[in-house]
Design an enzyme around this catalytic site. Sequence first.
Site, PDB file in Angstrom:
ATOM      1  N   CYS A  76       0.839  -1.206   0.000  1.00 29.93           N
ATOM      2  CA  CYS A  76       0.000   0.000   0.000  1.00 29.93           C
ATOM      3  C   CYS A  76       0.875   1.259   0.000  1.00 29.93           C
ATOM      4  O   CYS A  76       1.618   1.477  -0.946  1.00 29.93           O
ATOM      5  CB  CYS A  76      -1.009  -0.040   1.141  1.00 29.93           C
ATOM      6  SG  CYS A  76      -2.338   1.180   0.951  1.00 29.93           S
ATOM      7  N   HIS A 177      -3.922  -4.823  -0.138  1.00 33.70           N
ATOM      8  CA  HIS A 177      -3.486  -5.370   1.158  1.00 33.70           C
ATOM      9  C   HIS A 177      -3.566  -6.894   1.112  1.00 33.70           C
ATOM     10  O   HIS A 177      -4.644  -7.454   1.316  1.00 33.70           O
ATOM     11  CB  HIS A 177      -4.379  -4.842   2.287  1.00 33.70           C
ATOM     12  CG  HIS A 177      -4.123  -3.422   2.631  1.00 33.70           C
ATOM     13  ND1 HIS A 177      -3.149  -3.039   3.525  1.00 33.70           N
ATOM     14  CD2 HIS A 177      -4.700  -2.279   2.197  1.00 33.70           C
ATOM     15  CE1 HIS A 177      -3.140  -1.717   3.633  1.00 33.70           C
ATOM     16  NE2 HIS A 177      -4.063  -1.231   2.836  1.00 33.70           N
ATOM     17  N   GLU A 179      -2.596  -8.954   3.270  1.00 33.88           N
ATOM     18  CA  GLU A 179      -2.943  -9.459   4.607  1.00 33.88           C
ATOM     19  C   GLU A 179      -4.439  -9.380   4.890  1.00 33.88           C
ATOM     20  O   GLU A 179      -4.924  -9.957   5.861  1.00 33.88           O
ATOM     21  CB  GLU A 179      -2.137  -8.705   5.677  1.00 33.88           C
ATOM     22  CG  GLU A 179      -2.590  -7.294   5.977  1.00 33.88           C
ATOM     23  CD  GLU A 179      -2.112  -6.233   4.999  1.00 33.88           C
ATOM     24  OE1 GLU A 179      -2.288  -5.047   5.329  1.00 33.88           O
ATOM     25  OE2 GLU A 179      -1.581  -6.570   3.921  1.00 33.88           O
TER      26      GLU A 179
END
EC number: 4.3.2.10
Length: 197
Positions: A76, A177, A179
């Site tokens: 990001c 993202h 994650e």
Amino acid sequence: MIGIVNYGAGNIFSLTSALSRLGLSYGMINTAHDFEEYSHIIIPGVGHAGAAMEKLNQTGLVESVKKLTKPVLGICVGMQLLTAHSEEGDAQLMNIIPLETKLFDKDLGIKIPHMGWNNIQIKNNLLFEGVENQTQFYFVHSYFIEYNAIFEIATANYGLQYSAAIQKDNFYGVQFHPEKSGAAGEQLLLNFSKLNN
């Protein structure tokens, strides 16, 4: 071992949770000396690119990052820091990858920030091994990295085509993202952990 650059501008909890689920060991990088302890480096980041760059400058880690020859992944805002310049705060960034980070144009009839799931068009790259083309990843951003075929390894469309993932040598960046992107995001993090220097 994955080292996370700890400069106060990343949502580290969701990242470390994902690494733990994958059984990947990690630690925090606070000083230039810490880089030696890790085989792979992640630069996280959320929020304002200019403010993030200022925080990174304050740590004194910028020159160490630029000299790295081991695999590096910017996530990001961490990806945006790899570029030359951001319109956000008119900020000079690390200039590892000579690209511009630009503000989405609301005249394109899009909501800003770009928030939510979006398909990505993937180039053949080890970072995306086992991830199908047009897989959806989770994005939250108002600024994007200009499309450039030389460095682009995945693109997304949101009013225009932009770089969803980039690579130059050992430096990789993803605008989304991983994650927070479920199984596909975890596959990407696992792939990153297996990249050779």
